[in-house]
Design an enzyme around this catalytic site. Structure first.
Site, PDB file in Angstrom:
ATOM      1  N   HIS A   2      -2.724   7.244   2.394  1.00  0.00           N
ATOM      2  CA  HIS A   2      -3.413   5.919   1.957  1.00  0.00           C
ATOM      3  C   HIS A   2      -4.924   5.962   2.357  1.00  0.00           C
ATOM      4  CE1 HIS A   2      -3.958   1.944   0.988  1.00  0.00           C
ATOM      5  NE2 HIS A   2      -3.869   1.483   2.317  1.00  0.00           N
ATOM      6  N   ASN A  52     -10.209   0.200   0.049  1.00  0.00           N
ATOM      7  CA  ASN A  52      -8.790   0.188   0.129  1.00  0.00           C
ATOM      8  C   ASN A  52      -8.054  -0.407  -1.239  1.00  0.00           C
ATOM      9  OD1 ASN A  52      -5.988  -0.213   0.530  1.00  0.00           O
ATOM     10  ND2 ASN A  52      -6.135  -1.163   2.523  1.00  0.00           N
ATOM     11  N   CYS A  60       0.858  -1.125  -0.031  1.00  0.00           N
ATOM     12  CA  CYS A  60       0.095  -0.161   0.028  1.00  0.00           C
ATOM     13  C   CYS A  60       0.973   1.313  -0.068  1.00  0.00           C
ATOM     14  CB  CYS A  60      -1.003   0.006   1.119  1.00  0.00           C
ATOM     15  SG  CYS A  60      -2.088  -1.482   1.126  1.00  0.00           S
TER      16      CYS A  60
HETATM   17  O1  UT7 Z   1      -3.836  -1.031   3.396  1.00  0.00           O
HETATM   18  C1  UT7 Z   1      -2.864  -1.383   4.811  1.00  0.00           C
HETATM   19  C2  UT7 Z   1      -3.179  -0.670   5.801  1.00  0.00           C
HETATM   20  N1  UT7 Z   1      -4.346  -1.453   6.528  1.00  0.00           N
HETATM   21  C3  UT7 Z   1      -4.812  -0.648   7.537  1.00  0.00           C
HETATM   22  O2  UT7 Z   1      -4.676   0.501   7.664  1.00  0.00           O
HETATM   23  C4  UT7 Z   1      -5.807  -1.299   8.203  1.00  0.00           C
HETATM   24  C5  UT7 Z   1      -5.774  -1.069   9.440  1.00  0.00           C
HETATM   25  N2  UT7 Z   1      -6.726  -1.943  10.307  1.00  0.00           N
HETATM   26  C6  UT7 Z   1      -8.153  -1.450  10.444  1.00  0.00           C
HETATM   27  O3  UT7 Z   1      -8.763  -0.604   9.826  1.00  0.00           O
HETATM   28  C7  UT7 Z   1      -8.956  -2.153  11.503  1.00  0.00           C
HETATM   29  O4  UT7 Z   1      -8.367  -2.919  12.424  1.00  0.00           O
HETATM   30  C8  UT7 Z   1     -10.148  -3.119  10.845  1.00  0.00           C
HETATM   31  C9  UT7 Z   1     -11.189  -2.183   9.975  1.00  0.00           C
HETATM   32  C10 UT7 Z   1      -9.374  -4.115  10.100  1.00  0.00           C
HETATM   33  C11 UT7 Z   1     -10.985  -3.692  12.066  1.00  0.00           C
HETATM   34  O5  UT7 Z   1     -11.446  -2.675  13.044  1.00  0.00           O
HETATM   35  P1  UT7 Z   1     -11.030  -3.066  14.372  1.00  0.00           P
HETATM   36  O6  UT7 Z   1     -12.003  -1.796  15.124  1.00  0.00           O
HETATM   37  O7  UT7 Z   1      -9.769  -3.177  14.637  1.00  0.00           O
HETATM   38  O8  UT7 Z   1     -12.150  -4.356  14.558  1.00  0.00           O
HETATM   39  P2  UT7 Z   1     -11.465  -5.611  15.207  1.00  0.00           P
HETATM   40  O9  UT7 Z   1     -10.613  -6.295  14.571  1.00  0.00           O
HETATM   41  O10 UT7 Z   1     -11.200  -5.300  16.845  1.00  0.00           O
HETATM   42  O11 UT7 Z   1     -12.960  -6.327  15.637  1.00  0.00           O
HETATM   43  C12 UT7 Z   1     -14.109  -5.975  16.436  1.00  0.00           C
HETATM   44  C13 UT7 Z   1     -15.298  -6.964  16.083  1.00  0.00           C
HETATM   45  C14 UT7 Z   1     -14.903  -8.547  16.365  1.00  0.00           C
HETATM   46  O12 UT7 Z   1     -15.623  -9.054  17.091  1.00  0.00           O
HETATM   47  P3  UT7 Z   1     -15.444  -9.369  18.843  1.00  0.00           P
HETATM   48  O13 UT7 Z   1     -14.409 -10.181  18.727  1.00  0.00           O
HETATM   49  O14 UT7 Z   1     -15.687  -8.090  19.391  1.00  0.00           O
HETATM   50  O15 UT7 Z   1     -16.910 -10.038  18.880  1.00  0.00           O
HETATM   51  C15 UT7 Z   1     -14.664  -8.941  15.130  1.00  0.00           C
HETATM   52  O16 UT7 Z   1     -15.102 -10.193  14.800  1.00  0.00           O
HETATM   53  O17 UT7 Z   1     -15.782  -6.791  14.894  1.00  0.00           O
HETATM   54  C16 UT7 Z   1     -15.779  -8.158  14.293  1.00  0.00           C
HETATM   55  N3  UT7 Z   1     -15.714  -8.138  12.794  1.00  0.00           N
HETATM   56  C17 UT7 Z   1     -16.837  -7.733  12.108  1.00  0.00           C
HETATM   57  N4  UT7 Z   1     -18.168  -7.632  12.503  1.00  0.00           N
HETATM   58  C18 UT7 Z   1     -18.905  -7.528  11.325  1.00  0.00           C
HETATM   59  C19 UT7 Z   1     -14.673  -8.000  12.116  1.00  0.00           C
HETATM   60  N5  UT7 Z   1     -14.892  -7.935  10.795  1.00  0.00           N
HETATM   61  C20 UT7 Z   1     -16.308  -7.866  10.975  1.00  0.00           C
HETATM   62  C21 UT7 Z   1     -17.237  -7.592   9.591  1.00  0.00           C
HETATM   63  N6  UT7 Z   1     -18.468  -7.476   9.972  1.00  0.00           N
HETATM   64  N7  UT7 Z   1     -16.909  -7.440   8.527  1.00  0.00           N
END
Ligand code: UT7
Length: 335
Positions: free
Chosen positions: A262, A292, A129
């Site tokens: 990005h 993205n 990226c």
């Molecule tokens: O391109 C390179 C750079 N990439 C980035 O910068 C990405 C960086 N990371 C992020 O943007 C975020 O970490 C994400 C968008 C990927 C995830 O957001 P988050 O706030 O960190 O969520 P999380 O991984 O802590 O997940 C929270 C909850 C989990 O459930 P529990 O364990 O709290 O019950 C996940 O299972 O959200 C759940 N979850 C979803 N729920 C509905 C994960 N994906 C989904 C989904 N729909 N698609």
């Protein structure tokens, strides 16, 4: 059009963006479409979750048979037209991509042939990226060194090909697209400073851990990401890269007219702007409509902001990339 560039080796020889272009494949998937796609595989997601956590409302996917070079071709034609140049003027093509058409030859060579720019230098650059920011920095150095007058710098991706649609934590985040700039030698800046970094100890937090050997795919050819680890690293390195590139250029945060980071997550982007004390109106956001698009995200966002009349000649623009590797970097330029 730029004025005649100073000779190679002249300290007043700069590189300057003279045209931008971009392209999205027509197939647009809303969050509602992703909800349906995942439901068919027994997985749950929602528009609310995707918008609240990422800011993404839609993304574009290329149809089967449409490759990164095809998307890049449209973007490059638009950039050349905006610069008042033709393929005959181009003496360097760099394509930043992690989703190349083939293992080899490079997507840049395939694109070169489609453009009819045969004969000039052409190569791919792999920094995931951060790829466009890396490619622009390399092209800037090559222009300033004197061997290049007119470069096409491209980010092009078909990330839909490497998504695991059984992993809801990643497949809702990414999209396909391409962006390009024409970078020319000039007697006025131009690119003011560049700042690039990588730290390979974080290879595992964002990767496609597969390869091709003996006629088979070895390992897993689909994207894996530890989202929280990437999030934490991204927030820190985007801030440090922004400050470093400003210091190198002898400019301050107040000089920045536009921040084009990005486009991965609106929360990361707004956090970066706030740390730099930039009002959110100065932040270019396309993640809502593009998702993205990895190496394509920065030149896509740049082109959208230029064509909408927001970024204008003379404005100071900061581009920032961050992604797998781990890689990150920034480019400060006067547009
Ligand atoms: O391109 C390179 C750079 N990439 C980035 O910068 C990405 C960086 N990371 C992020 O943007 C975020 O970490 C994400 C968008 C990927 C995830 O957001 P988050 O706030 O960190 O969520 P999380 O991984 O802590 O997940 C929270 C909850 C989990 O459930 P529990 O364990 O709290 O019950 C996940 O299972 O959200 C759940 N979850 C979803 N729920 C509905 C994960 N994906 C989904 C989904 N729909 N698609």
């Amino acid at each position: 059009m730029t004025s005649p560039a100073p000779a190679p080796g002249d300290a007043r020889r700069y590189s300057r963006i003279t045209g931008t272009g971009s392209h999205l494949p027509p197939r647009r998937l809303t969050n509602a479409d992703m909800v349906a796609l995942l439901a068919a595989r027994g997985l749950e997601t929602s528009d609310e979750w995707i918008v609240e956590r990422t800011g993404i409302k839609a993304r574009h996917f290329a149809d089967d048979g449409v490759n990164a070079s095809d998307l890049a071709l449209h973007a490059c034609r638009a950039a050349l037209q905006a610069a008042g140049r033709t393929a005959d003027d181009v003496d360097l093509i760099i394509v930043a991509t992690s989703t190349p058409d083939m293992v080899f030859p490079s997507t840049a060579c395939i694109l070169q042939n489609k453009l009819g720019a045969n004969g000039c230098m052409a190569f791919d650059l792999q920094a995931v990226c951060s790829g466009f920011v890396y490619a622009l920095s390399v092209a800037d150095a090559m222009v300033k060194a004197g061997g290049v007058q007119c470069a096409l710098v491209v980010g092009a991706e078909v990330f839909s090909r490497i998504l695991d649609f059984d992993d809801r934590t990643t497949c809702v985040l990414f999209g396909d697209g391409a962006g390009a700039v024409v970078l020319e030698a000039s007697d006025e800046p131009g690119i003011l400073a560049t700042e690039l970094h990588a730290d390979g100890k974080h290879v595992g937090i964002l990767c496609v851990p597969g390869t091709v050997a003996g006629g088979s795919v070895l390992g897993d050819p689909l994207l894996k990401m530890d989202g929280q680890a990437v999030f934490k690293l991204a927030v820190g390195v985007l801030d440090s890269a922004a400050r470093a590139v400003l210091a190198k250029a002898g400019r301050s945060e107040a000089d920045v007219d536009w921040l084009v980071p990005h486009q991965a997550n609106i929360r990361i982007m707004q956090g970066t702007a706030k740390k730099l004390k930039l009002p959110l109106e100065k932040l270019v956001v396309t993640v809502d409509e593009h998702g993205n698009t990895s190496a394509a995200s920065v030149p896509l966002a740049l082109d959208v902001a230029v064509r909408s009349g927001r970024i204008q000649r003379g404005h100071t623009v900061m581009l920032e990339g961050v992604g797998g590797g781990f890689t990150w970097g920034a480019v400060l330029l006067d547009f």
